[in-house]
Design an enzyme around this catalytic site. Structure first.
Site, PDB file in Angstrom:
ATOM      1  CG  HIS A  56      13.394 -68.155  -4.174  1.00 42.52           C
ATOM      2  ND1 HIS A  56      13.356 -69.300  -3.429  1.00 42.52           N
ATOM      3  CD2 HIS A  56      12.747 -67.214  -3.443  1.00 42.52           C
ATOM      4  CE1 HIS A  56      12.717 -69.075  -2.290  1.00 42.52           C
ATOM      5  NE2 HIS A  56      12.315 -67.814  -2.278  1.00 42.52           N
ATOM      6  CE  LYS A 105       9.050 -67.252   5.835  1.00 38.92           C
ATOM      7  NZ  LYS A 105       9.514 -66.979   4.455  1.00 38.92           N
ATOM      8  NE  ARG A 163       4.809 -66.047  -3.243  1.00 39.72           N
ATOM      9  CZ  ARG A 163       5.163 -66.635  -2.103  1.00 39.72           C
ATOM     10  NH1 ARG A 163       5.557 -67.882  -2.121  1.00 39.72           N
ATOM     11  NH2 ARG A 163       5.117 -65.985  -0.969  1.00 39.72           N
ATOM     12  CB  SER A 212      10.662 -72.091   0.704  1.00 44.00           C
ATOM     13  OG  SER A 212      11.419 -71.324  -0.181  1.00 44.00           O
TER      14      SER A 212
HETATM   15  O1  PNS Z   1      11.949 -64.937   2.053  1.00 40.46           O
HETATM   16  P1  PNS Z   1      11.269 -64.194   3.161  1.00 40.46           P
HETATM   17  O2  PNS Z   1      11.430 -64.923   4.482  1.00 40.46           O
HETATM   18  O3  PNS Z   1       9.828 -63.909   2.865  1.00 40.46           O
HETATM   19  O4  PNS Z   1      11.995 -62.775   3.267  1.00 40.46           O
HETATM   20  C1  PNS Z   1      11.722 -61.843   4.321  1.00 40.46           C
HETATM   21  C2  PNS Z   1      12.989 -61.080   4.637  1.00 40.46           C
HETATM   22  C3  PNS Z   1      14.051 -62.082   5.054  1.00 40.46           C
HETATM   23  C4  PNS Z   1      13.436 -60.342   3.390  1.00 40.46           C
HETATM   24  C5  PNS Z   1      12.732 -60.083   5.800  1.00 40.46           C
HETATM   25  O5  PNS Z   1      12.358 -60.827   6.930  1.00 40.46           O
HETATM   26  C6  PNS Z   1      13.972 -59.242   6.107  1.00 40.46           C
HETATM   27  O6  PNS Z   1      14.222 -58.246   5.425  1.00 40.46           O
HETATM   28  N1  PNS Z   1      14.777 -59.642   7.128  1.00 40.46           N
HETATM   29  C7  PNS Z   1      16.002 -58.925   7.509  1.00 40.46           C
HETATM   30  C8  PNS Z   1      15.795 -58.125   8.789  1.00 40.46           C
HETATM   31  C9  PNS Z   1      15.125 -56.791   8.477  1.00 40.46           C
HETATM   32  O7  PNS Z   1      15.670 -55.925   7.840  1.00 40.46           O
HETATM   33  N2  PNS Z   1      13.867 -56.677   8.969  1.00 40.46           N
HETATM   34  C10 PNS Z   1      13.076 -55.478   8.781  1.00 40.46           C
HETATM   35  C11 PNS Z   1      12.259 -55.541   7.498  1.00 40.46           C
HETATM   36  S1  PNS Z   1      11.300 -54.096   7.276  1.00 40.46           S
END
Ligand code: PNS
Length: 159
Positions: free
Chosen positions: A17, A41, A90, A128
């Site tokens: 990150h 998650k 990645r 993570s």
């Molecule tokens: O680190 P991660 O968990 O892989 O990140 C995923 C994340 C948190 C960026 C994604 O779940 C997200 O954007 N969450 C916010 C809610 C949202 O906007 N969801 C619609 C995504 S198209």
């Protein structure tokens, strides 16, 4: 002012990150590292813990701020008038999921772009969840997490 947002769960922040944040910070006047909710998650670290660890790990970057948002990422981008969200890629395995989110976000808020930075080769395998697994079974995580937050992560996960 060109504002970028680097979103994620950061549960916890890893050197992978941090590499993406370091490089993304050079592309914007201000970069907001945003802790957002991933509905798939359940986090191991509290929101405050995750934000503090990001703040400690990015204190050397003058144009980086840390924030939290409980809602749609694109709504936050609108709120702060950000022009782009930055994600780290990645491997091919990340691509389908990230591509789906990028297209959805583009539909919801066409004014903002998704920018993908390819991870550095040495961080390709890192996540993570792997860090948490290694720590839980007593493995050495010092190469995987920023040194300023190592003890904090180790103490919590080693419990
Ligand atoms: O680190 P991660 O968990 O892989 O990140 C995923 C994340 C948190 C960026 C994604 O779940 C997200 O954007 N969450 C916010 C809610 C949202 O906007 N969801 C619609 C995504 S198209």
């Amino acid at each position: 002012m060109r504002i970028g947002v680097c979103p994620g769960s950061f549960d916890p922040i890893t050197v992978g990150h941090l590499d993406i944040i370091d490089r993304a910070a050079k592309l914007f006047d201000k970069l907001i590292v945003l802790v957002v909710v991933n509905v798939d998650k359940s986090p191991s670290f509290s929101l405050e813990e995750r934000m503090e660890m990001i703040a400690a790990s990015t204190s050397h970057l003058g144009n980086v701020e840390v924030a939290f948002y409980e809602g749609l990422l694109v709504d936050y981008l609108k709120e702060v008038d950000a022009i782009a969200m930055v994600k780290g890629l990645r491997a091919v395995t990340d691509f389908e999921y990230e591509f789906q989110m990028a297209l959805t976000n583009k539909k919801l808020y066409p004014e903002a772009e998704t920018i993908f930075l390819t991870t550095s080769a040495e961080n390709m395998y890192l996540s993570s969840s792997l860090v948490k697994q290694v720590a839980r079974f007593g493995g050495d995580i010092s190469h995987f997490v920023p040194s300023v937050v190592h003890d904090r992560i180790w103490d919590r996960l080693g419990e």
